[in-house]
Motif scaffolding. Structure first.
Motif, PDB file in Angstrom:
ATOM      1  N   LEU A 201     -27.608  29.390 -46.235  1.00 14.17           N
ATOM      2  CA  LEU A 201     -26.563  28.465 -45.781  1.00 14.17           C
ATOM      3  C   LEU A 201     -25.512  28.162 -46.838  1.00 14.17           C
ATOM      4  CD1 LEU A 201     -28.541  25.811 -43.671  1.00 14.17           C
ATOM      5  CD2 LEU A 201     -27.447  27.930 -42.917  1.00 14.17           C
ATOM      6  N   ARG A 202     -25.719  28.576 -48.056  1.00 17.12           N
ATOM      7  CA  ARG A 202     -24.751  28.274 -49.108  1.00 17.12           C
ATOM      8  C   ARG A 202     -23.598  29.281 -49.090  1.00 17.12           C
ATOM      9  NH1 ARG A 202     -26.244  28.395 -55.480  1.00 17.12           N
ATOM     10  NH2 ARG A 202     -27.069  30.402 -54.746  1.00 17.12           N
ATOM     11  N   ASP A 203     -22.394  28.762 -49.195  1.00 13.81           N
ATOM     12  CA  ASP A 203     -21.208  29.607 -49.335  1.00 13.81           C
ATOM     13  C   ASP A 203     -21.076  29.935 -50.815  1.00 13.81           C
ATOM     14  OD1 ASP A 203     -18.666  30.700 -49.589  1.00 13.81           O
ATOM     15  OD2 ASP A 203     -17.750  29.346 -48.137  1.00 13.81           O
ATOM     16  N   THR A 204     -21.432  31.131 -51.178  1.00 12.94           N
ATOM     17  CA  THR A 204     -21.495  31.481 -52.601  1.00 12.94           C
ATOM     18  C   THR A 204     -20.116  31.682 -53.217  1.00 12.94           C
ATOM     19  OG1 THR A 204     -21.773  33.812 -51.999  1.00 12.94           O
ATOM     20  CG2 THR A 204     -23.774  32.525 -52.395  1.00 12.94           C
ATOM     21  N   TYR A 205     -19.083  31.775 -52.384  1.00 15.35           N
ATOM     22  CA  TYR A 205     -17.734  31.949 -52.934  1.00 15.35           C
ATOM     23  C   TYR A 205     -16.981  30.627 -53.024  1.00 15.35           C
ATOM     24  CZ  TYR A 205     -12.969  33.556 -53.663  1.00 15.35           C
ATOM     25  OH  TYR A 205     -11.716  33.749 -54.179  1.00 15.35           O
ATOM     26  N   ASP A 206     -16.845  29.925 -51.911  1.00 14.31           N
ATOM     27  CA  ASP A 206     -16.073  28.683 -51.879  1.00 14.31           C
ATOM     28  C   ASP A 206     -16.913  27.445 -52.152  1.00 14.31           C
ATOM     29  OD1 ASP A 206     -13.665  29.905 -51.400  1.00 14.31           O
ATOM     30  OD2 ASP A 206     -13.842  29.785 -49.226  1.00 14.31           O
ATOM     31  N   GLY A 207     -18.237  27.591 -52.148  1.00 12.44           N
ATOM     32  CA  GLY A 207     -19.111  26.452 -52.381  1.00 12.44           C
ATOM     33  C   GLY A 207     -19.419  25.685 -51.113  1.00 12.44           C
ATOM     34  N   GLY A 208     -20.378  24.803 -51.215  1.00 11.94           N
ATOM     35  CA  GLY A 208     -20.783  24.003 -50.073  1.00 11.94           C
ATOM     36  C   GLY A 208     -21.776  24.726 -49.180  1.00 11.94           C
ATOM     37  N   PHE A 209     -22.300  23.980 -48.206  1.00 12.05           N
ATOM     38  CA  PHE A 209     -23.309  24.512 -47.296  1.00 12.05           C
ATOM     39  C   PHE A 209     -22.821  24.461 -45.857  1.00 12.05           C
ATOM     40  CE2 PHE A 209     -25.816  23.499 -50.996  1.00 12.05           C
ATOM     41  CZ  PHE A 209     -26.783  24.493 -51.022  1.00 12.05           C
ATOM     42  N   TYR A 210     -23.156  25.521 -45.122  1.00 16.13           N
ATOM     43  CA  TYR A 210     -22.851  25.561 -43.696  1.00 16.13           C
ATOM     44  C   TYR A 210     -23.814  24.650 -42.932  1.00 16.13           C
ATOM     45  CZ  TYR A 210     -20.482  29.838 -45.212  1.00 16.13           C
ATOM     46  OH  TYR A 210     -19.682  30.751 -45.860  1.00 16.13           O
ATOM     47  N   ARG A 211     -23.452  24.321 -41.690  1.00 14.06           N
ATOM     48  CA  ARG A 211     -24.207  23.305 -40.954  1.00 14.06           C
ATOM     49  C   ARG A 211     -25.607  23.756 -40.545  1.00 14.06           C
ATOM     50  NH1 ARG A 211     -22.559  21.505 -35.980  1.00 14.06           N
ATOM     51  NH2 ARG A 211     -23.920  19.727 -36.277  1.00 14.06           N
ATOM     52  N   PHE A 212     -25.740  24.932 -39.989  1.00 11.52           N
ATOM     53  CA  PHE A 212     -27.051  25.378 -39.535  1.00 11.52           C
ATOM     54  C   PHE A 212     -27.017  26.877 -39.294  1.00 11.52           C
ATOM     55  CE2 PHE A 212     -24.769  24.469 -35.615  1.00 11.52           C
ATOM     56  CZ  PHE A 212     -25.121  25.515 -34.769  1.00 11.52           C
ATOM     57  N   ALA A 213     -28.207  27.444 -39.070  1.00 11.99           N
ATOM     58  CA  ALA A 213     -28.331  28.853 -38.716  1.00 11.99           C
ATOM     59  C   ALA A 213     -28.796  28.955 -37.272  1.00 11.99           C
ATOM     60  CB  ALA A 213     -29.319  29.554 -39.646  1.00 11.99           C
ATOM     61  N   ALA A 214     -28.222  29.879 -36.537  1.00 18.13           N
ATOM     62  CA  ALA A 214     -28.514  29.977 -35.105  1.00 18.13           C
ATOM     63  C   ALA A 214     -29.862  30.624 -34.816  1.00 18.13           C
ATOM     64  CB  ALA A 214     -27.408  30.760 -34.399  1.00 18.13           C
ATOM     65  N   ASN A 215     -30.444  31.299 -35.812  1.00 20.65           N
ATOM     66  CA  ASN A 215     -31.679  32.049 -35.567  1.00 20.65           C
ATOM     67  C   ASN A 215     -32.806  31.579 -36.478  1.00 20.65           C
ATOM     68  OD1 ASN A 215     -30.395  33.752 -33.625  1.00 20.65           O
ATOM     69  ND2 ASN A 215     -29.481  34.898 -35.327  1.00 20.65           N
ATOM     70  N   ARG A 216     -34.013  31.865 -36.056  1.00 23.75           N
ATOM     71  CA  ARG A 216     -35.206  31.428 -36.773  1.00 23.75           C
ATOM     72  C   ARG A 216     -35.232  31.924 -38.214  1.00 23.75           C
ATOM     73  NH1 ARG A 216     -41.187  33.984 -35.993  1.00 23.75           N
ATOM     74  NH2 ARG A 216     -42.183  32.831 -37.705  1.00 23.75           N
ATOM     75  N   ASP A 217     -34.706  33.133 -38.449  1.00 27.16           N
ATOM     76  CA  ASP A 217     -34.747  33.704 -39.800  1.00 27.16           C
ATOM     77  C   ASP A 217     -33.562  33.265 -40.650  1.00 27.16           C
ATOM     78  OD1 ASP A 217     -32.696  35.086 -38.630  1.00 27.16           O
ATOM     79  OD2 ASP A 217     -33.496  37.088 -39.017  1.00 27.16           O
ATOM     80  N   TRP A 218     -32.884  32.211 -40.230  1.00 30.22           N
ATOM     81  CA  TRP A 218     -31.755  31.614 -40.940  1.00 30.22           C
ATOM     82  C   TRP A 218     -30.510  32.513 -40.920  1.00 30.22           C
ATOM     83  CZ3 TRP A 218     -32.099  26.645 -42.901  1.00 30.22           C
ATOM     84  CH2 TRP A 218     -33.394  26.103 -43.011  1.00 30.22           C
ATOM     85  N   SER A 219     -30.450  33.447 -40.004  1.00 33.98           N
ATOM     86  CA  SER A 219     -29.266  34.288 -39.886  1.00 33.98           C
ATOM     87  C   SER A 219     -28.266  33.660 -38.930  1.00 33.98           C
ATOM     88  CB  SER A 219     -29.653  35.685 -39.390  1.00 33.98           C
ATOM     89  OG  SER A 219     -30.233  35.618 -38.091  1.00 33.98           O
ATOM     90  N   ASP A 220     -27.057  34.208 -38.904  1.00 32.12           N
ATOM     91  CA  ASP A 220     -25.965  33.743 -38.053  1.00 32.12           C
ATOM     92  C   ASP A 220     -25.652  32.271 -38.332  1.00 32.12           C
ATOM     93  OD1 ASP A 220     -23.949  33.743 -36.186  1.00 32.12           O
ATOM     94  OD2 ASP A 220     -25.284  33.530 -34.452  1.00 32.12           O
ATOM     95  N   ALA A 221     -25.296  32.011 -39.584  1.00 34.39           N
ATOM     96  CA  ALA A 221     -24.983  30.634 -39.990  1.00 34.39           C
ATOM     97  C   ALA A 221     -23.650  30.192 -39.407  1.00 34.39           C
ATOM     98  CB  ALA A 221     -24.944  30.530 -41.509  1.00 34.39           C
ATOM     99  N   ARG A 222     -23.605  28.951 -38.942  1.00 36.04           N
ATOM    100  CA  ARG A 222     -22.353  28.349 -38.485  1.00 36.04           C
ATOM    101  C   ARG A 222     -21.590  27.853 -39.702  1.00 36.04           C
ATOM    102  NH1 ARG A 222     -21.520  27.092 -33.234  1.00 36.04           N
ATOM    103  NH2 ARG A 222     -19.497  26.652 -34.159  1.00 36.04           N
ATOM    104  N   SER A 223     -20.314  28.172 -39.784  1.00 32.62           N
ATOM    105  CA  SER A 223     -19.622  28.063 -41.073  1.00 32.62           C
ATOM    106  C   SER A 223     -18.904  26.743 -41.324  1.00 32.62           C
ATOM    107  CB  SER A 223     -18.620  29.213 -41.222  1.00 32.62           C
ATOM    108  OG  SER A 223     -17.677  29.205 -40.167  1.00 32.62           O
TER     109      SER A 223
END
Length: 544
Positions: A201-223
């Motif tokens: 969930l971490r934005d490694t370029y701009d910083g900060g964390f995205y709100r959640f991931a749409a899938n169980r394996d934490w993929s498809d993060a909402r930005s």
């Protein structure tokens, strides 16, 4: 009206009695568009659906269209949210719901328009209903016992995802307060979840964390990135650093601090902005490509509740690191909220935009709770509590019902706003802050108010899941209050040692009365030991 309304061709009205009165006089239903500035789906629906001339003409002719920024109007959000943003809600002139959905493209919107019109023509006002969340009434009360904490630990164990980390088998949210509960009860779960959050969930370029991931394996993060959620994650990583000593946790917290104090810092207001919009087309760019692209929109609105969480989180980070930058920004944001958004009575204003002459509601429970938490943490760490007692007194006097539960705000307003709600999450945050304040002031009335609030929901405790683990944490704190009282000023060596060594669910009281350069540990009101130096305090609190 929000700045994105201009992207549509709908003749939007502001939320308020006038729109409902006009709908009643014209014999038309209302169309409520609940939007937020950080949602890409809201922007897409503005362009594709509300921007389509024939759809807009249909809406303007057959309905009274009302547009609401859900971040600025949280009581409207809590009563009419259809499960996400945008929420598209059709209402009777007395505020009941005819139908609703989230995002609708042009074809789906035409279909629901036709269906609502048929229902309205056939049944009129009788077709409306009150959402279950509004008609639920007061929560089921019960006794606060150790079983509440035991049940929540069982829930942690049962819901934990051993393969991917986090809790649940579907969408993955950070659940920062659940992580904090687990840090002292199921630490491996907490640290593995933090690793998943940091990895996915971490934005490694701009910083900060995205709100959640749409899938169980934490993929498809909402930005999208929200201030309060990023601040809560920062606090969780800071606590993890306190318990493990691992630099990786401190570095992650520091990186989040960088994001908050740059991208989300409103320099004109000297406080934190509310959110940054999601934009998957931007976040999927390579780092070199982002340099030339426009970053997603930042909503500069300074919300009292979200800044309260930020002050709390930054002060917590200061407690463990002595970070001067975190302290400086915490003080600036705290001072802005106190000076601009807290009135003389202790009522908190949700937001204020002087340039636009726009002022939010006064006395919302979540604002009161989170500002109070920021002030009590500031008191513990920096020795400055500001109007903490005034904020607490107003909240207890004006919002606490006879059964101990707290209303979400005033019981007035258009639509269903005159129907009170008793939100669990905000009540837990308030009770947590009141428990702190009881130790800081020595006034047991604050603890009593917190106990009554937690007891008001205790009848449902056996049905609570991990998403409200903080309820169990506060219940545990109230059953066995713990504090470290320091007879020295904030910033002294003894005080700084107490901040680093005390359990994060304990309260550190600087400059405590009747103590002279001595620290004492108290559990359930009884002194369990004293210390005159940081070394003695460490031996007392760690048992080593």
């Amino acid at each position: 009206m929000d700045e994105f309304a201009a992207d549509t061709k709908v003749e939007w009205r502001e939320w308020g009695p006038a729109a409902f009165e006009d709908a009643a006089e014209a014999g038309k239903p209302l169309l409520l568009a609940l939007t937020v500035p950080w949602s890409s789906e809201c922007r897409e629906m503005d362009r594709r659906t509300y921007g389509e001339p024939r759809i807009a003409a249909n809406v303007n002719d057959g309905f009274v269209p009302v547009r609401v920024d859900a971040d600025r109007h949280p009581r409207v959000r809590e009563r009419y949210n259809m499960g996400g943003f945008p929420s598209t809600v059709f209402l009777t002139p007395d505020g009941k719901v005819l139908s609703g959905a989230t995002y609708l493209g042009p074809d789906g919107f035409r279909d629901i328009l036709d269906g609502v019109r048929e229902t309205w023509d056939a049944k009129g006002e009788a077709a409306g209903s009150v959402p279950r969340s509004v008609g639920a009434g007061v929560p089921p009360a019960g006794e606060v016992t150790p079983r509440i904490e035991e049940h929540m630990v069982e829930q942690l164990l049962g819901a934990y995802d051993e393969e991917f980390g986090g809790w649940g088998s579907d969408v993955k949210f950070p659940m920062a307060r659940t992580v904090e509960f687990a840090l002292v009860r199921a630490r491996d779960q907490a640290t593995r979840t933090l690793e998943a959050i940091r990895t996915h969930l971490r934005d490694t370029y701009d910083g900060g964390f995205y709100r959640f991931a749409a899938n169980r394996d934490w993929s498809d993060a909402r930005s999208e990135k929200l201030l309060d959620e990023n601040a809560a994650i920062l606090r969780a990583f800071a606590h993890a650093y306190r318990y493990t000593g691992e630099e990786a946790y401190r570095e992650t917290a520091e990186g989040t601090l960088d994001y908050l104090t740059t991208t989300l810092w409103n320099g004109e207001a000297e406080a934190f902005a509310g959110s940054q919009a999601g934009d998957s087309s931007y976040t999927q760019l390579q780092a070199t490509e982002r340099e030339d692209a426009d970053a997603p929109h930042v909503d500069d609105t300074v919300f009292a509740d979200r800044n309260g969480v930020a002050v709390d989180a930054l002060c917590t980070y200061v407690a463990y690191t002595d970070d001067e930058r975190a302290q400086r920004y915490a003080e600036r944001a705290r001072d802005h909220v106190v000076e601009q958004l807290v009135d003389d009575d202790g009522a908190v204003i949700h937001y204020a935009d002087p340039d636009a002459g726009d002022v939010g509601e006064r006395g919302l429970l979540l604002d009161q709770a989170r500002v109070l938490q920021g002030l009590t943490t500031s008191w513990q760490v920096l020795g400055e509590g500001g109007p903490a007692t005034a904020v607490a007194d107003w909240t207890v006097d004006e919002l606490q019902a006879e059964n101990g539960a707290f209303r979400d705000g005033p019981v007035t307003g258009a639509g269903l706003l005159s129907e009170p709600q008793y939100p669990l999450d905000a009540t837990v945050e308030l009770a947590d802050a009141l428990a702190d304040l009881a130790e800081l002031t020595g006034d047991e009335e604050y603890r009593t108010a917190a106990e009554e609030a937690i007891a008001a929901f205790a009848g449902a405790a056996d049905r609570m899941g991990v998403e409200v683990a903080a309820y169990a944490s506060v219940a545990s704190r109230l059953l066995e209050p713990a504090s470290v009282r320091v007879g020295a000023l904030a910033g002294s060596d003894l005080h700084r040692a107490a901040l680093r060594l005390a359990d994060h669910e304990s309260v550190v009281v600087p400059d405590a009365a009747n103590l002279d350069d001595v620290a004492e540990q108290r559990v359930d009101g009884e002194v369990t030991g004293t210390a005159e130096s940081p070394a003695e305090l460490e031996a007392l609190l760690t048992g080593e």
